[in-house]
Design a protein around this motif. Structure first.
Motif, PDB file in Angstrom:
ATOM      1  N   TYR A 222      16.335  -8.874   2.708  1.00  0.00           N
ATOM      2  CA  TYR A 222      15.332  -8.207   1.869  1.00  0.00           C
ATOM      3  C   TYR A 222      14.398  -7.280   2.645  1.00  0.00           C
ATOM      4  O   TYR A 222      13.456  -6.742   2.077  1.00  0.00           O
ATOM      5  CB  TYR A 222      14.500  -9.238   1.096  1.00  0.00           C
ATOM      6  N   THR A 223      14.616  -7.065   3.951  1.00  0.00           N
ATOM      7  CA  THR A 223      13.789  -6.120   4.704  1.00  0.00           C
ATOM      8  C   THR A 223      14.674  -5.223   5.554  1.00  0.00           C
ATOM      9  O   THR A 223      15.713  -5.627   6.048  1.00  0.00           O
ATOM     10  CB  THR A 223      12.789  -6.847   5.636  1.00  0.00           C
ATOM     11  N   GLU A 224      14.262  -3.996   5.714  1.00  0.00           N
ATOM     12  CA  GLU A 224      14.946  -3.039   6.577  1.00  0.00           C
ATOM     13  C   GLU A 224      13.969  -1.885   6.855  1.00  0.00           C
ATOM     14  O   GLU A 224      13.518  -1.216   5.909  1.00  0.00           O
ATOM     15  CB  GLU A 224      16.218  -2.525   5.923  1.00  0.00           C
TER      16      GLU A 224
ATOM     17  N   ASP B  53       0.858  -1.197   0.000  1.00  0.00           N
ATOM     18  CA  ASP B  53       0.000   0.000   0.000  1.00  0.00           C
ATOM     19  C   ASP B  53       0.884   1.234   0.000  1.00  0.00           C
ATOM     20  O   ASP B  53       2.121   1.144   0.082  1.00  0.00           O
ATOM     21  CB  ASP B  53      -0.905  -0.021   1.237  1.00  0.00           C
ATOM     22  N   TYR B  54       0.272   2.397  -0.077  1.00  0.00           N
ATOM     23  CA  TYR B  54       0.993   3.658  -0.044  1.00  0.00           C
ATOM     24  C   TYR B  54       1.205   4.101   1.409  1.00  0.00           C
ATOM     25  O   TYR B  54       0.378   3.840   2.292  1.00  0.00           O
ATOM     26  CB  TYR B  54       0.216   4.743  -0.789  1.00  0.00           C
ATOM     27  N   ASN B  55       2.346   4.769   1.660  1.00  0.00           N
ATOM     28  CA  ASN B  55       2.618   5.433   2.944  1.00  0.00           C
ATOM     29  C   ASN B  55       2.560   4.485   4.147  1.00  0.00           C
ATOM     30  O   ASN B  55       2.086   4.852   5.222  1.00  0.00           O
ATOM     31  CB  ASN B  55       1.637   6.599   3.155  1.00  0.00           C
ATOM     32  N   LEU B  56       3.031   3.281   3.972  1.00  0.00           N
ATOM     33  CA  LEU B  56       3.070   2.337   5.096  1.00  0.00           C
ATOM     34  C   LEU B  56       4.250   2.661   6.004  1.00  0.00           C
ATOM     35  O   LEU B  56       5.296   3.128   5.544  1.00  0.00           O
ATOM     36  CB  LEU B  56       3.201   0.901   4.590  1.00  0.00           C
ATOM     37  N   SER B  57       4.092   2.373   7.300  1.00  0.00           N
ATOM     38  CA  SER B  57       5.162   2.629   8.267  1.00  0.00           C
ATOM     39  C   SER B  57       5.382   1.391   9.126  1.00  0.00           C
ATOM     40  O   SER B  57       4.614   0.413   9.052  1.00  0.00           O
ATOM     41  CB  SER B  57       4.793   3.819   9.166  1.00  0.00           C
ATOM     42  N   LEU B  58       6.405   1.466   9.976  1.00  0.00           N
ATOM     43  CA  LEU B  58       6.675   0.368  10.893  1.00  0.00           C
ATOM     44  C   LEU B  58       5.524   0.178  11.872  1.00  0.00           C
ATOM     45  O   LEU B  58       5.230  -0.937  12.307  1.00  0.00           O
ATOM     46  CB  LEU B  58       7.979   0.631  11.655  1.00  0.00           C
TER      47      LEU B  58
ATOM     48  N   SER C   7       9.776 -10.403  10.758  1.00  0.00           N
ATOM     49  CA  SER C   7       9.012  -9.409   9.991  1.00  0.00           C
ATOM     50  C   SER C   7       9.931  -8.293   9.525  1.00  0.00           C
ATOM     51  O   SER C   7      11.112  -8.243   9.892  1.00  0.00           O
ATOM     52  CB  SER C   7       7.897  -8.832  10.868  1.00  0.00           C
ATOM     53  N   GLY C   8       9.382  -7.417   8.725  1.00  0.00           N
ATOM     54  CA  GLY C   8      10.149  -6.274   8.270  1.00  0.00           C
ATOM     55  C   GLY C   8       9.465  -5.533   7.132  1.00  0.00           C
ATOM     56  O   GLY C   8       8.429  -5.962   6.613  1.00  0.00           O
ATOM     57  N   MET C   9      10.075  -4.389   6.742  1.00  0.00           N
ATOM     58  CA  MET C   9       9.619  -3.586   5.603  1.00  0.00           C
ATOM     59  C   MET C   9      10.535  -3.920   4.425  1.00  0.00           C
ATOM     60  O   MET C   9      11.765  -3.885   4.554  1.00  0.00           O
ATOM     61  CB  MET C   9       9.728  -2.092   5.939  1.00  0.00           C
ATOM     62  N   PHE C  10       9.943  -4.269   3.278  1.00  0.00           N
ATOM     63  CA  PHE C  10      10.744  -4.644   2.113  1.00  0.00           C
ATOM     64  C   PHE C  10      11.689  -3.510   1.716  1.00  0.00           C
ATOM     65  O   PHE C  10      11.301  -2.342   1.665  1.00  0.00           O
ATOM     66  CB  PHE C  10       9.841  -5.005   0.932  1.00  0.00           C
ATOM     67  N   ARG C  11      12.953  -3.885   1.406  1.00  0.00           N
ATOM     68  CA  ARG C  11      13.985  -2.919   1.049  1.00  0.00           C
ATOM     69  C   ARG C  11      13.728  -2.319  -0.347  1.00  0.00           C
ATOM     70  O   ARG C  11      13.182  -3.009  -1.231  1.00  0.00           O
ATOM     71  CB  ARG C  11      15.350  -3.599   1.048  1.00  0.00           C
ATOM     72  N   PRO C  12      14.179  -1.092  -0.590  1.00  0.00           N
ATOM     73  CA  PRO C  12      14.081  -0.523  -1.942  1.00  0.00           C
ATOM     74  C   PRO C  12      14.843  -1.363  -2.977  1.00  0.00           C
ATOM     75  O   PRO C  12      14.422  -1.456  -4.134  1.00  0.00           O
ATOM     76  CB  PRO C  12      14.722   0.864  -1.791  1.00  0.00           C
ATOM     77  N   GLU C  13      15.967  -1.986  -2.569  1.00  0.00           N
ATOM     78  CA  GLU C  13      16.737  -2.812  -3.497  1.00  0.00           C
ATOM     79  C   GLU C  13      15.927  -3.991  -4.026  1.00  0.00           C
ATOM     80  O   GLU C  13      16.188  -4.499  -5.121  1.00  0.00           O
ATOM     81  CB  GLU C  13      18.006  -3.349  -2.838  1.00  0.00           C
ATOM     82  N   MET C  14      14.927  -4.419  -3.239  1.00  0.00           N
ATOM     83  CA  MET C  14      14.076  -5.519  -3.696  1.00  0.00           C
ATOM     84  C   MET C  14      12.923  -4.990  -4.536  1.00  0.00           C
ATOM     85  O   MET C  14      12.565  -5.579  -5.575  1.00  0.00           O
ATOM     86  CB  MET C  14      13.529  -6.298  -2.485  1.00  0.00           C
ATOM     87  N   LEU C  15      12.320  -3.886  -4.105  1.00  0.00           N
ATOM     88  CA  LEU C  15      11.095  -3.377  -4.751  1.00  0.00           C
ATOM     89  C   LEU C  15      11.390  -2.590  -6.048  1.00  0.00           C
ATOM     90  O   LEU C  15      10.620  -2.675  -7.003  1.00  0.00           O
ATOM     91  CB  LEU C  15      10.329  -2.493  -3.785  1.00  0.00           C
ATOM     92  N   ALA C  16      12.475  -1.861  -6.049  1.00  0.00           N
ATOM     93  CA  ALA C  16      12.739  -0.969  -7.197  1.00  0.00           C
ATOM     94  C   ALA C  16      12.832  -1.720  -8.521  1.00  0.00           C
ATOM     95  O   ALA C  16      12.281  -1.254  -9.552  1.00  0.00           O
ATOM     96  CB  ALA C  16      14.005  -0.146  -6.950  1.00  0.00           C
ATOM     97  N   PRO C  17      13.528  -2.856  -8.614  1.00  0.00           N
ATOM     98  CA  PRO C  17      13.601  -3.553  -9.907  1.00  0.00           C
ATOM     99  C   PRO C  17      12.255  -4.043 -10.433  1.00  0.00           C
ATOM    100  O   PRO C  17      12.108  -4.297 -11.641  1.00  0.00           O
ATOM    101  CB  PRO C  17      14.517  -4.769  -9.611  1.00  0.00           C
ATOM    102  N   MET C  18      11.254  -4.166  -9.564  1.00  0.00           N
ATOM    103  CA  MET C  18       9.955  -4.659 -10.016  1.00  0.00           C
ATOM    104  C   MET C  18       9.226  -3.643 -10.893  1.00  0.00           C
ATOM    105  O   MET C  18       8.380  -3.982 -11.691  1.00  0.00           O
ATOM    106  CB  MET C  18       9.080  -5.010  -8.801  1.00  0.00           C
TER     107      MET C  18
ATOM    108  N   GLY D   3       1.149  -3.067  14.199  1.00  0.00           N
ATOM    109  CA  GLY D   3      -0.296  -3.174  14.459  1.00  0.00           C
ATOM    110  C   GLY D   3      -0.914  -4.390  13.800  1.00  0.00           C
ATOM    111  O   GLY D   3      -1.751  -5.082  14.404  1.00  0.00           O
ATOM    112  N   THR D   4      -0.490  -4.693  12.558  1.00  0.00           N
ATOM    113  CA  THR D   4      -1.019  -5.876  11.857  1.00  0.00           C
ATOM    114  C   THR D   4      -0.604  -7.158  12.567  1.00  0.00           C
ATOM    115  O   THR D   4      -1.416  -8.080  12.749  1.00  0.00           O
ATOM    116  CB  THR D   4      -0.504  -5.892  10.408  1.00  0.00           C
ATOM    117  N   ILE D   5       0.658  -7.222  12.991  1.00  0.00           N
ATOM    118  CA  ILE D   5       1.154  -8.417  13.687  1.00  0.00           C
ATOM    119  C   ILE D   5       0.418  -8.599  15.018  1.00  0.00           C
ATOM    120  O   ILE D   5      -0.007  -9.709  15.371  1.00  0.00           O
ATOM    121  CB  ILE D   5       2.673  -8.311  13.912  1.00  0.00           C
ATOM    122  N   GLU D   6       0.259  -7.508  15.774  1.00  0.00           N
ATOM    123  CA  GLU D   6      -0.429  -7.600  17.069  1.00  0.00           C
ATOM    124  C   GLU D   6      -1.876  -8.046  16.904  1.00  0.00           C
ATOM    125  O   GLU D   6      -2.391  -8.839  17.702  1.00  0.00           O
ATOM    126  CB  GLU D   6      -0.373  -6.249  17.789  1.00  0.00           C
ATOM    127  N   THR D   7      -2.551  -7.576  15.862  1.00  0.00           N
ATOM    128  CA  THR D   7      -3.945  -7.966  15.623  1.00  0.00           C
ATOM    129  C   THR D   7      -4.053  -9.458  15.353  1.00  0.00           C
ATOM    130  O   THR D   7      -4.920 -10.148  15.908  1.00  0.00           O
ATOM    131  CB  THR D   7      -4.518  -7.183  14.422  1.00  0.00           C
TER     132      THR D   7
END
Length: 454
Positions: free
Chosen positions: A420-422, A387-392, A443-454, A397-401
């Motif tokens: 692949y996450t940072e 999604d757009y503008n996701l944060s840690l 868990s983690g936030m996907f790195r730009p190095e992983m997402l950018a080539p897509m 919150g998703t994990i706790e739910t």
């Protein structure tokens, strides 16, 4: 025919009106256990050999202490007699205990003082009799009356006040006893003939079925329900997790392809080709076919460039990216290999990117040494939110739910490293029975190095 059954049917054989008026009395005179008679009567009643009527009676029984009072007198009278015999000198407590016994002294002394039959000198502590002659032992007389009354009639030989006093002292207890009156049934016979439950081939060929007595058939009864099988415990947990994730708005990913290429399993996740997890000691590689047929070439080139040169603020790994290594087939080591493919499809869908939530619950394979906590095959639960503008905070919150819905309410998050996450976090849950924190996820936030080539 059993001995109990024979005794009952024989007792009813004297005439059409023959009865056993009291099953308990019959059991006593016949020296048979009453429960055996009751069980046999119910069996005979089912075949209409006997009729049974249930009755009950109440009576008082004397306890061990009451039996001693009937024999030796009540404790208070025995204590009083000892004090009268001692005269004006009285008796000290040890002397009284020696004379009548500790248990008798404890109960009898209290009742003597209560009835003002005895008095205690405060200075010397000695007990003396306050009367010159012991009164009538009413407790002994009452208990003797109950003992001598016919069983079943001793509930009316004393007044209510006497019964209450004896029960308060726990000398008597009221017993309710069931007994049965047994008579002849419609199908009575001196000996029971066992009825057949099935019509056999032998009966039909011999004609024996014409004289054989059969049990009555209930054509209205329903057969036992046939179970349709049961879920394996692992599948039950899987079904519960799937339901929870779907309630949270997640869509299930197609994870039925266990064989993946190293490209999707490692390279697309920005995991270096020199990473130890890609060694044969940690991963199951496929011998035939050893290499995948194809991968998206334009995407392959962008992933290769990110590994060798970098981009999006990264310098990459500065190593040669080998196609042969990327094309190797293997048993997937994590379901994140499917996640990377779903993210690639999202990024390249017609009409542009659209936010989505995906999850998977399926098998993964690791070349592990098997022990009490490790297998070479296990199930992994994975979810991703695009999604757009996701944060840690959204991730936490998703994990706790999710964990709250499966009953784990105490969580801790610890910084970790994933290629692949940072930022990356390990998830720990508190186990109330083991009294310790246990790692239950990553868990983690996907790195730009992983997402950018897509």
């Amino acid at each position: 025919m059993s001995d109990v059954e024979s005794a009952i049917l024989s007792a009813l054989s004297s005439g059409a009106d023959a009865t056993i008026p009291d099953s308990f009395a019959f059991a006593t005179t016949s020296k048979i256990d009453h429960n055996s008679i009751v069980g046999t009567c119910k069996s005979l009643q089912a075949d209409a050999y006997v009729s049974v009527a249930e009755h009950s009676t109440q009576f008082y029984t004397l306890g061990k202490e009451a039996a001693n009072i009937v024999q030796d007198g009540s404790q208070e009278i025995r204590v009083l007699n000892a004090l009268i015999a001692a005269g004006e000198a009285g008796l000290a407590m040890p002397e009284l205990q020696s004379a009548v016994g500790k248990d008798v002294c404890k109960i009898g002394m209290g009742n003597c003082l209560k009835n003002k039959w005895a008095k205690k000198d405060k200075a010397s502590g000695k007990l003396t009799a306050a009367v010159s002659e012991a009164p009538k032992d009413e407790v002994k007389e009452q208990l003797t009356t109950l003992k001598d009354a016919p069983e079943g009639e001793n509930t009316k030989v004393l007044d209510d006040k006497a019964y209450t006093a004896l029960k308060r002292r726990k000398l008597i207890s009221l017993v309710t006893r069931k007994f049965y009156t047994i008579g002849r049934g419609p199908s009575y016979a001196p000996q029971r003939v066992k009825k057949a439950a099935d019509l056999t081939h032998e009966m039909l060929t011999s004609g024996k079925w014409k004289t054989t007595q059969f049990k009555e058939y209930n054509f209205q009864t329903l057969g036992e329900s046939v179970g349709g099988g049961y879920l394996h415990p692992l599948l039950k947990v899987r079904a519960e997790f799937r339901k929870i994730l779907m309630e949270m708005g997640f869509e299930e990913m197609p994870t039925n392809k266990w064989v993946e290429s190293s490209f999707w399993n490692f390279d697309s996740l920005f995991q270096p080709q020199s990473h130890p997890a890609r060694d044969a000691h940690d991963t199951f590689f496929i011998k035939e076919p050893a290499a995948t047929a194809s991968v998206p070439e334009d995407y392959y080139e962008r992933v290769k460039s990110m590994h060798e040169i970098g981009g999006s603020g990264s310098i990459g790994y500065r190593t040669v990216f080998e196609r042969q290594e990327a094309m190797k087939n293997l048993l997937r080591t994590h379901t994140t290999a499917v996640s990377s493919q779903m993210l690639y499809k999202l990024a390249n869908r017609e009409g542009g990117f659209k936010p989505a939530r995906y999850f998977s619950i399926d098998r993964v394979f690791r070349n592990e040494s098997m022990d009490a906590t490790h297998l070479c095959e296990f199930h992994q639960v994975e979810g991703l939110v695009a999604d757009y503008n996701l944060s840690l905070g959204d991730l936490i919150g998703t994990i706790e739910t999710f964990f709250r819905k499966i009953g784990i309410t105490q969580l801790r998050f610890k910084p970790a490293f994933n290629p692949y996450t940072e930022p990356s976090m390990e998830v720990f849950g508190y186990h109330p029975d083991l009294k310790k924190w246990t790692e239950i996820g990553n868990s983690g936030m996907f790195r730009p190095e992983m997402l950018a080539p897509m």
